[in-house]
Design a protein around this motif. Structure first.
Motif, PDB file in Angstrom:
ATOM      1  N   CYS A 112      -9.320  38.996  55.411  1.00 59.38           N
ATOM      2  CA  CYS A 112      -8.140  39.463  54.675  1.00 59.38           C
ATOM      3  C   CYS A 112      -6.849  39.237  55.462  1.00 59.38           C
ATOM      4  N   GLY A 113      -6.915  39.311  56.778  1.00 55.50           N
ATOM      5  CA  GLY A 113      -5.714  39.194  57.592  1.00 55.50           C
ATOM      6  C   GLY A 113      -5.290  37.768  57.866  1.00 55.50           C
ATOM      7  N   LEU A 114      -6.032  36.784  57.343  1.00 60.13           N
ATOM      8  CA  LEU A 114      -5.721  35.385  57.668  1.00 60.13           C
ATOM      9  C   LEU A 114      -5.123  34.611  56.496  1.00 60.13           C
ATOM     10  N   PHE A 115      -5.188  35.186  55.308  1.00 60.96           N
ATOM     11  CA  PHE A 115      -4.759  34.443  54.117  1.00 60.96           C
ATOM     12  C   PHE A 115      -3.299  34.021  54.188  1.00 60.96           C
ATOM     13  N   HIS A 116      -2.446  34.882  54.725  1.00 61.16           N
ATOM     14  CA  HIS A 116      -1.020  34.553  54.706  1.00 61.16           C
ATOM     15  C   HIS A 116      -0.706  33.362  55.601  1.00 61.16           C
ATOM     16  N   ILE A 117      -1.591  33.041  56.550  1.00 58.95           N
ATOM     17  CA  ILE A 117      -1.399  31.845  57.379  1.00 58.95           C
ATOM     18  C   ILE A 117      -1.972  30.620  56.670  1.00 58.95           C
ATOM     19  N   ALA A 118      -3.131  30.826  56.049  1.00 61.62           N
ATOM     20  CA  ALA A 118      -3.832  29.683  55.450  1.00 61.62           C
ATOM     21  C   ALA A 118      -3.157  29.205  54.170  1.00 61.62           C
ATOM     22  N   TYR A 119      -2.645  30.140  53.391  1.00 58.81           N
ATOM     23  CA  TYR A 119      -2.218  29.823  52.031  1.00 58.81           C
ATOM     24  C   TYR A 119      -1.092  28.792  51.921  1.00 58.81           C
ATOM     25  N   PRO A 120       0.007  28.944  52.665  1.00 59.78           N
ATOM     26  CA  PRO A 120       1.165  28.076  52.394  1.00 59.78           C
ATOM     27  C   PRO A 120       0.854  26.585  52.509  1.00 59.78           C
ATOM     28  N   SER A 121      -0.036  26.177  53.405  1.00 60.58           N
ATOM     29  CA  SER A 121      -0.243  24.743  53.577  1.00 60.58           C
ATOM     30  C   SER A 121      -1.400  24.217  52.727  1.00 60.58           C
ATOM     31  N   ALA A 122      -2.014  25.084  51.934  1.00 55.24           N
ATOM     32  CA  ALA A 122      -3.144  24.622  51.134  1.00 55.24           C
ATOM     33  C   ALA A 122      -2.664  23.812  49.936  1.00 55.24           C
ATOM     34  N   PRO A 123      -3.421  22.752  49.558  1.00 56.36           N
ATOM     35  CA  PRO A 123      -3.108  22.049  48.314  1.00 56.36           C
ATOM     36  C   PRO A 123      -3.381  22.963  47.118  1.00 56.36           C
ATOM     37  N   ASP A 124      -2.802  22.593  45.964  1.00 53.32           N
ATOM     38  CA  ASP A 124      -2.844  23.506  44.810  1.00 53.32           C
ATOM     39  C   ASP A 124      -4.237  24.000  44.471  1.00 53.32           C
ATOM     40  N   ILE A 125      -5.196  23.076  44.509  1.00 59.59           N
ATOM     41  CA  ILE A 125      -6.524  23.459  44.075  1.00 59.59           C
ATOM     42  C   ILE A 125      -7.119  24.512  45.007  1.00 59.59           C
ATOM     43  N   LEU A 126      -6.844  24.320  46.312  1.00 63.70           N
ATOM     44  CA  LEU A 126      -7.329  25.308  47.287  1.00 63.70           C
ATOM     45  C   LEU A 126      -6.582  26.627  47.142  1.00 63.70           C
ATOM     46  N   LYS A 127      -5.301  26.523  46.794  1.00 62.88           N
ATOM     47  CA  LYS A 127      -4.521  27.755  46.608  1.00 62.88           C
ATOM     48  C   LYS A 127      -5.148  28.617  45.529  1.00 62.88           C
ATOM     49  N   THR A 128      -5.517  27.968  44.442  1.00 65.36           N
ATOM     50  CA  THR A 128      -6.149  28.713  43.353  1.00 65.36           C
ATOM     51  C   THR A 128      -7.424  29.400  43.858  1.00 65.36           C
ATOM     52  N   GLU A 129      -8.173  28.629  44.645  1.00 64.07           N
ATOM     53  CA  GLU A 129      -9.420  29.186  45.160  1.00 64.07           C
ATOM     54  C   GLU A 129      -9.142  30.377  46.078  1.00 64.07           C
ATOM     55  N   LEU A 130      -8.167  30.212  46.967  1.00 66.89           N
ATOM     56  CA  LEU A 130      -7.856  31.293  47.906  1.00 66.89           C
ATOM     57  C   LEU A 130      -7.440  32.555  47.160  1.00 66.89           C
ATOM     58  N   ARG A 131      -6.646  32.364  46.111  1.00 65.32           N
ATOM     59  CA  ARG A 131      -6.223  33.549  45.355  1.00 65.32           C
ATOM     60  C   ARG A 131      -7.425  34.238  44.726  1.00 65.32           C
ATOM     61  N   SER A 178      -8.783  46.688  53.985  1.00 68.20           N
ATOM     62  CA  SER A 178      -8.151  45.581  54.696  1.00 68.20           C
ATOM     63  C   SER A 178      -7.373  44.708  53.714  1.00 68.20           C
ATOM     64  N   ALA A 179      -7.967  44.458  52.546  1.00 66.59           N
ATOM     65  CA  ALA A 179      -7.289  43.649  51.531  1.00 66.59           C
ATOM     66  C   ALA A 179      -6.010  44.344  51.089  1.00 66.59           C
ATOM     67  N   ALA A 180      -6.072  45.655  50.916  1.00 66.22           N
ATOM     68  CA  ALA A 180      -4.895  46.402  50.467  1.00 66.22           C
ATOM     69  C   ALA A 180      -3.801  46.364  51.517  1.00 66.22           C
ATOM     70  N   SER A 181      -4.169  46.518  52.786  1.00 62.60           N
ATOM     71  CA  SER A 181      -3.106  46.587  53.783  1.00 62.60           C
ATOM     72  C   SER A 181      -2.529  45.205  54.087  1.00 62.60           C
ATOM     73  N   ASN A 182      -3.263  44.138  53.792  1.00 60.87           N
ATOM     74  CA  ASN A 182      -2.723  42.791  54.036  1.00 60.87           C
ATOM     75  C   ASN A 182      -2.078  42.163  52.801  1.00 60.87           C
ATOM     76  N   LEU A 183      -2.125  42.897  51.694  1.00 67.85           N
ATOM     77  CA  LEU A 183      -1.648  42.316  50.437  1.00 67.85           C
ATOM     78  C   LEU A 183      -0.180  41.912  50.516  1.00 67.85           C
ATOM     79  N   PHE A 211       0.282  38.621  52.364  1.00 71.24           N
ATOM     80  CA  PHE A 211      -0.237  37.518  51.567  1.00 71.24           C
ATOM     81  C   PHE A 211       0.700  37.238  50.397  1.00 71.24           C
ATOM     82  N   ALA A 212       1.121  38.304  49.726  1.00 71.46           N
ATOM     83  CA  ALA A 212       1.971  38.145  48.547  1.00 71.46           C
ATOM     84  C   ALA A 212       3.258  37.407  48.897  1.00 71.46           C
ATOM     85  N   ALA A 213       3.766  37.641  50.116  1.00 72.14           N
ATOM     86  CA  ALA A 213       5.017  37.000  50.515  1.00 72.14           C
ATOM     87  C   ALA A 213       4.888  35.483  50.559  1.00 72.14           C
ATOM     88  N   THR A 214       3.660  34.969  50.674  1.00 72.12           N
ATOM     89  CA  THR A 214       3.486  33.522  50.752  1.00 72.12           C
ATOM     90  C   THR A 214       3.133  32.906  49.395  1.00 72.12           C
TER      91      THR A 214
END
Lengths: 474, 587
Positions: B146-165, B182-187, B190-193
Motif C-alpha cells: 500500500c505504501g509504494l503505489f504513489h511511487i509506482a503509479y506516475p510512470s506506469a503506462p495507461d494499461i498498468l495504471k488501470t491495473e494498479l488502481r 494501511s490502504a486507508a492511511s496511504n490513500l 496515492f490519490a495525489a498521483t
C-alpha cells in the motif's frame, strides 16, 4: 453471523445432529502408574489457534508448550520432509510436540510484599504472519507477547534422532528427549517481543484479542484494560468496577472476551452470575454496560451457596458472534446476545453435587474455575468436571445429546468405579476428598478437569487432566 | 583467513561477522555496509554483496532494521541510478517480515530508491514488485504494498495504471483489517498521483468503501483521508463528496471516530473552504463540543480558537461562544483544562467588546477552577488576553488565583506557577509586582521541597534580568542576604545557590561589595555541606570579579577551607584553587 452459518443452523433445526461417538486420539505427558504429579507440570491453560493447526498449553511452572498439527498436507515448503514420513491418513487432527519455552518466572513484588506465581493463567493466539507464530501469555500480573519462528540452524545438529519416535507421544514436561530433528528450531530461548506489565492491581483472569488485529484486553478482578500489541508501556482502562470504598464491593469480574468479529463489542462475566455486553464505541470508559444478561433466581430457592455457585467461571463467544456460552459451578448456559431475558439453553453439569455443597465449600472445591468451549459449528458445547470427566452437550434445538467422557485412553468408560491410582500419589495435596454418591459413583474432587478447548474446525477436543494433555475426536 | 585472496577479504569479514552469534557484531557489520561496498567496487557489490544480503533475511529484527535503512541510500554503491533495481530484491523480502518497524523502514527505503529510478526501470522492476507484494500470501506483504503505489503509479503506462488502481481497490477490501488500515492511511498519497478523471471515480469509490468499513480503526484513518482528498478535489466536488462524509463522521457511532474528526476539524475546514464550513461544519462542530464523550469534548475544546479564526466574529459569538460557556463548567476537569489552554486565543478573534462582555466571565470562572491545571493553563496564556482587555481588569482576579496556586499543596503546581512568574512580571509591570508578588518569591526560597527552592532561586535570577540590577539591588538582594542567617542549613544552601545565580546578572561591583562578603562569611559555617558549597560558589564567582579581588579575598578563604577536617570541603576548595590557577595561567 454470516449467511453460511445461518444456513447450517436452519438445517440443524430440521433434525438435530446425531450424538458424536468420541474416540481417543492422543495423549501427551501421560503418567505411568504410581508416578507423582509435579505441581509445576499441571496444565493451567489450553488454546487452539484460529486455523486449528497449532495448540498451546501453559502450566503452573510458567512454561508454554506448542504442538503442531501433523495430518494436514498444506504445511508449506519448510515442512516438506514431514510429508515424506509415513503418516497415517486418518482424517482427525493429530498433533506433535513442536517446541516449548519458559514464559514466566516466579517473581516477588517488593513494594507490595507479594509473591507473583509463574503460573500461566491464559494463552491467546494472535495473527500469524510469515509462518511465524504469535501468542500472548499471562500470569497473575504480567502479559507477554511471543513470536515463535522457525530459524535456520547454522550448524546441523549432529544427533540423529529417529523422527518417528519424536512424534505423537512426547512428554509435555520435559524437552530433552524431544529435540526436533529438522534443521530449524524455535526461538523459544530469546526474550519475548513485548512485556505488558504493571497495569493490574489484582490478578489477571483473562486476555482476549480484538478482531482488528492490533489491540487486546486484559481483565483482572476489578478492571479491564485495553492495549495495543505494539505499545507495551501504556494501556487504557475501559472498565472499572472498583467501588470508592472497598467495603461496598459485592461483585468482581471473572472473565472477559472480545466479540469474534465486531471490534467494538466485548463481554465480561461477574461473580454474581451476570454477563455484561459493552460497546466500546459509546464511551471511553465503559462502566455502564450496554446489555445485561442475567437469570432471575427462582424465588425461595436462595441459600448460603446461591451466590457462590452462580459465579461465572468462564465465558466464550460462539464463532458466529451471536451466542455466548457461560459456565457457572452447576451449569453451562447458552445466551443469545439478542435476548437478555434469560439463557436460550441451560445444561446441568453438576446437579448431582447439590446435596454436597457443604463439603465442597469446606474443601474449597466450590471455588474451582471450570472453563467451557463451543464447537466450531456452534452445535455443541463442552465443559469439565471432577474425576477427570468432561461433558459434551448438543445445543442445536431438539438435540438431547449429553455425553460424559473421561480423560483417559478409554473415554467412554465414563464413571470410574475404583480409584485409578493409589492415593499416596496425592500426598502433596492436603485435602483428599473422595465421596460415593447415591448411585454408587465415586467423585474425586482432587482430579478436576478445568481446562479444555475445542478445535476450531473439527470435532476434536483437547483437555488437561493434571499434567497430561488428552485429545479426542469424533 | 590467510588463504583468502586479498580483494575477497572485506566480504569474507562481513560474511563472517554476519554469521556471528553476537548480535552486536552483526549489527556493526551491517552499519559498515557502505564501506564494504566501496571496498568491493560497484560490480562486485551488485553481483555478490546484494545477493548475499537478499538471502540473509532470517536475522534479528534489529539487524534487519539496520539493513533496511542502509539499503535506502545504497544507489551510489551499486553504480548509480541505472543499477538501482538490484537493490529491490533484498528490500522486497524485508517488506514481508513480521516486525512493523522493519517493514516501514523497508517501504521508506523503497520509496526513496523508486523516486530516483528511471521511468523504464520503474516499469520493468518496480511495478512488478508492487504487484507481487500486493498479491502476497501474508498480510505483511500487502500492508507494505500500500505504501509504494504513489511511487509506482506516475510512470506506469495507461494499461498498468488501470491495473494498479484496481489492485488498490482490492487492497481496500482485504480481509485483514491491517491491510485496509494501511490502504486507508496511504490513500491520500496515492490519490495525489492519480489523474483527476480517475480521482472522482475510482478513488472516490475506494474512499467511500473505507468510510463505511465496520472496523473503527479503519474509519479512523479514513478521517485523515478526508483532508488529504479534499485538497485534491475541485471545490464543488469537495463539497459534494467530502463534506457529507465529514458530517457523517462527526455523528459516527464510535467516539474514537468522532474524536478524530474533532482533532482534524481544522484541516477538514481548510479542505472544504470557508463557505461550506460556515454552513455545514459549524453545526457539526457544535455537536462535537456537546458530545457525550469527554474525550471528544477535550479534542473539540482544544480546537476552539483555531476554528473561530476561520469564522467571522458574529458566527463565533452566536454559535461557538454559548458552547464555550457550557464547557467552562464541564463535569470533566480535562475538558475545562483543554479549554483553558486555548480560550485566551479567542480574545483577538472576538474583539474587545465581546471579550469583556462574554469571554471575561468565562475566563474568570476558569481562573477560580478547583482543578489547578485549569488555572495554570489560563495563567500561562496571559499575554494573549492582556493585549485585548488590559491588565487592570485582570489583575484584581488574577492575584488571588496566583496566590492560591503559589500555596497549592502539590509541589508540582507550585513549580508550574513559579515558572510563569517572570512572564507575569513582564506583563504586569514593576509596580504591581512589587506590591503583591515580591513576598511570594521570597517565600518560595524557604519551601519544604528542594525543587521549589531551586526554581525559586532561578526565578530571582530571571526577575533580575527582567527588571535590571538596580531594581534587584533594592527588592531582591537585601531580602535574600538576610536569609543567610536562617537556622536551617538547607535554606542557607538555597541562598548560596541564589547568590551564584544572581552574581552574573548583578555584575562585578555589586558582587564584590554585597554578595562576596556574605559568601566569605558563610565559609565559617558549622555545617560542612555549606562550606563545600561556598567553595563551589566561590569558584563560580572567579570569572565575575577582578583578579585582585580573587587574590585578596577568595584565595585566602579557599586556602583556609583546604585545611578543613571534612574531606568533601577540602576536595571542592582544592578544585576551586586549581581553577584560579588555571585562569591566571591563561591570562
Amino acid at each position: 453471523m454470516n449467511g453460511g452459518d445461518e444456513g447450517a443452523e436452519s438445517a440443524a433445526q430440521a433434525s438435530p445432529p446425531q450424538p458424536l461417538e468420541w474416540k481417543f486420539s492422543q495423549v501427551f505427558g501421560e503418567r505411568t502408574a504410581g508416578e507423582e504429579v509435579q505441581e509445576v507440570d499441571i496444565i493451567s491453560a489450553i488454546e487452539f489457534d484460529k486455523t486449528g493447526d497449532h495448540l498451546a498449553t501453559g502450566d503452573r511452572g510458567g512454561r508454554v508448550v506448542l504442538f503442531e498439527r501433523t495430518d494436514t498436507k498444506d504445511h508449506g515448503g519448510s515442512r516438506r520432509d514431514l510429508e515424506r514420513m509415513d503418516y497415517s491418513t486418518s482424517r482427525h487432527p493429530e498433533f506433535r510436540y513442536k517446541t516449548e519455552f519458559q514464559s514466566h518466572e516466579p517473581e516477588f513484588d517488593y513494594l507490595k510484599s507479594l509473591e507473583i506465581e509463574e503460573k500461566i493463567n491464559k494463552i491467546r493466539w494472535c495473527q500469524t504472519a510469515n509462518g511465524a507464530l504469535f501468542l500472548l501469555s499471562t500470569n497473575d500480573k504480567t502479559i507477554k507477547f511471543w513470536k515463535v519462528q522457525e530459524k535456520k540452524v547454522k550448524k546441523i545438529a549432529d544427533m540423529n534422532v529417529d523422527p518417528s519416535k519424536a512424534v505423537g507421544n512426547g512428554n509435555v514436561a520435559s524437552s530433552s528427549n524431544n529435540v526436533s530433528p529438522k534443521p530449524y528450531l524455535a526461538n523459544g530461548g530469546s526474550p519475548s517481543k513485548e512485556v505488558y506489565a504493571h497495569a493490574h492491581d489484582y490478578h489477571i483472569n483473562s486476555i482476549s484479542n480484538n478482531s482488528d488485529g492490533e489491540t487486546f484486553i486484559s481483565a483482572d478482578d476489578l478492571r479491564i484494560n485495553l492495549w495495543n500489541l505494539e505499545i507495551s508501556n501504556q494501556s487504557f482502562n475501559i472498565v472499572d468496577v472498583k467501588p470508592a470504598n472497598m467495603e461496598d464491593l459485592t461483585e468482581v469480574i471473572t472473565s472477559a472476551e472480545f466479540h469474534p468479529t465486531h471490534c467494538n463489542m466485548l463481554a465480561y462475566s461477574s461473580s454474581k452470575g451476570s454477563i455484561r455486553l459493552i460497546d466500546l464505541r459509546q464511551s471511553a470508559l465503559c462502566d455502564s454496560h450496554a446489555i445485561l444478561f442475567e437469570e432471575q433466581e427462582a424465588p425461595g430457592s436462595r441459600s448460603f451457596f446461591t451466590e457462590i455457585i452462580a459465579s461465572i467461571s468462564d465465558i466464550k463467544f460462539a464463532k458466529d458472534g451471536r451466542h455466548i456460552l457461560s459456565r457457572d459451578y452447576m451449569t453451562l448456559k447458552l445466551w443469545d446476545i439478542n435476548m437478555d431475558s434469560g439463557p436460550v439453553a441451560t445444561f446441568q453439569v453438576h446437579e448431582y453435587l447439590r446435596p454436597k455443597l457443604c463439603d465442597l465449600y469446606e474443601n474449597d472445591s466450590i471455588f474451582d474455575k471450570f472453563e467451557c468451549c463451543l464447537s466450531g459449528d456452534g452445535l455443541r458445547v463442552a465443559t469439565g468436571s471432577y474425576s477427570n470427566l468432561f461433558r459434551v452437550f448438543g445445543c442445536a434445538p431438539g438435540s438431547t445429546e449429553a455425553t460424559t467422557l473421561e480423560a483417559s485412553k478409554n473415554p467412554m468408560r465414563r464413571q470410574v468405579q475404583t480409584p485409578s491410582r493409589p492415593s499416596r500419589s496425592l500426598s502433596s495435596i492436603t485435602r483428599v476428598v473422595r465421596r460415593v454418591d447415591t448411585n454408587g459413583n465415586s467423585f474425586d474432587f482432587t482430579t478436576k478437569l478445568l481446562h479444555l478447548a475445542w478445535h476450531p474446525t473439527e470435532n476434536s477436543i483437547a483437555c488437561a487432566a493434571a499434567n497430561s494433555l488428552y485429545m479426542y475426536y469424533a | 583467513m590467510a588463504m583468502v585472496d586479498e580483494p575477497l577479504y572485506p566480504i569474507a569479514v562481513l560474511i563472517d561477522e554476519l554469521k556471528n552469534d553476537d548480535i552486536q557484531l552483526r549489527l556493526n557489520s551491517i552499519r559498515r555496509l557502505s564501506t564494504i561496498a566501496r571496498a568491493l567496487g560497484e560490480e562486485r557489490t551488485r553481483k555478490e554483496l546484494i545477493p548475499f544480503l537478499s538471502e540473509n533475511n532470517d536475522d534479528d529484527d534489529e539487524v534487519l532494521l539496520a539493513m533496511a535503512e542502509e539499503l535506502g541510500v545504497f544507489i551510489p554503491y551499486v553504480g548509480g541510478v541505472e543499477h538501482a533495481h538490484v537493490l529491490l530484491p533484498p528490500l522486497e523480502t524485508l517488506c514481508t517480515v513480521e516486525e512493523t518497524c522493519v517493514r516501514d523502514k523497508a517501504v521508506e527505503s523503497l520509496c526513496r530508491i523508486g523516486s530516483q529510478m528511471r521511468e523504464s526501470d520503474l516499469v520493468d522492476w518496480y511495478i512488478p514488485l508492487v504487484k507481487r507484494l500486493a498479491a502476497g500470501e501474508w498480510f505483511t506483504a500487502r500492508v507494505s504494498a500500500c505504501g509504494l503505489f504513489h511511487i509506482a503509479y506516475p510512470s506506469a503506462p495507461d494499461i498498468l495504471k488501470t491495473e494498479l488502481r484496481s489492485i488498490y481497490t482490492q487492497l481496500c477490501q482485504d480481509d485483514m483489517p491491517m491491510v485496509r488500515r494501511s490502504a486507508a492511511s496511504n490513500l491520500g498519497k496515492f490519490a495525489a498521483t492519480v489523474e483527476p478523471a480517475h480521482l472522482k471515480t475510482d478513488i472516490m469509490s475506494i474512499f467511500e468503501d473505507l468510510t463505511q468499513d465496520d472496523q473503527d480503526s479503519v474509519r479512523l484513518l479514513a478521517v485523515e483521508g478526508c483532508a488529504a482528498l479534499g485538497k485534491l478535489l475541485e471545490p464543488q466536488d469537495c463539497v459534494a463528496h467530502i463534506l457529507p462524509v465529514i458530517v457523517n463522521f462527526s455523528q459516527d457511532k464510535s467516539w474514537r471516530v468522532r474524536y478524530m474528526v474533532a482533532n482534524q476539524l481544522y484541516e477538514l475546514c481548510e479542505a472544504v473552504g470557508p463557505e461550506p464550513t460556515r454552513m455545514d461544519l459549524v453545526p457539526a462542530y457544535v455537536r462535537l463540543l456537546r458530545d457525550n464523550e469527554a474525550e471528544v469534548r477535550i479534542a473539540a475544546a482544544g480546537k476552539v480558537t483555531k476554528f473561530c479564526r476561520i469564522l467571522n466574529p458574529e458566527l463565533a459569538i452566536q454559535h461557538i461562544l454559548p458552547c464555550v460557556k457550557e464547557l467552562s463548567s464541564d463535569s470533566s476537569q480535562h475538558v475545562r483544562s483543554a479549554l483553558a489552554s486555548v480560550i485566551m486565543g479567542m480574545a483577538p478573534v472576538l474583539g474587545k467588546d465581546a471579550t469583556i462582555e462574554q469571554l471575561l466571565p468565562i475566563f474568570l470562572s476558569l481562573l477560580k477552577d478547583e482543578f489547578p491545571d485549569v488555572r495554570l493553563n489560563i495563567i500561562s496564556k496571559l499575554d494573549q488576553v492582556n493585549q485585548v482587555i488590559g491588565i487592570d481588569l485582570l489583575s484584581q482576579s488574577l492575584l488571588p488565583a496566583i496566590v492560591e496556586l503559589a500555596e497549592d499543596r502539590h509541589w508540582r503546581v507550585r513549580l508550574a506557577i513559579i515558572e510563569y512568574i517572570p512572564l507575569l512580571a513582564s506583563q504586569l509591570g514593576v509596580g504591581f509586582f512589587d506590591d503583591k508578588l515580591g513576598a511570594l518569591c521570597m517565600q518560595w526560597l524557604q519551601d519544604k521541597v528542594y525543587s521549589i527552592r531551586d526554581a525559586a532561586a532561578n526565578n530571582l535570577k530571571r526577575l533580575a534580568e527582567e527588571f535590571g540590577p538596580e531594581w534587584a539591588m533594592q527588592h531582591i538582594i537585601p531580602q535574600v542576604l538576610e536569609m543567610i542567617n536562617n537556622p536551617h542549613y538547607l535554606y542557607r544552601m538555597t541562598i548560596l545557590r541564589a547568590i551564584s545565580l544572581l552574581a552574573p546578572v548583578m555584575g562585578s561591583e555589586i558582587t564584590c561589595s554585597r554578595l562576596l562578603p556574605v559568601v566569605i562569611n558563610a565559609s565559617k559555617d558549622r555545617v560542612p555541606n555549606i562550606k563545600f558549597n561556598v567553595a563551589k560558589v566561590l569558584q563560580s564567582l572567579i570569572p565575575i570579579v577582578d583578579q585582585s579581588m580573587v587574590e585578596k579575598t577568595i584565595r585566602p578563604c579557599l586556602v583556609e577551607l583546604t585545611e578543613d577536617p571534612d574531606v568533601d570541603v577540602r576536595f571542592f576548595a582544592t578544585q576551586a584553587i586549581q581553577s584560579i590557577d588555571h585562569v591566571m595561567m591563561s591570562s
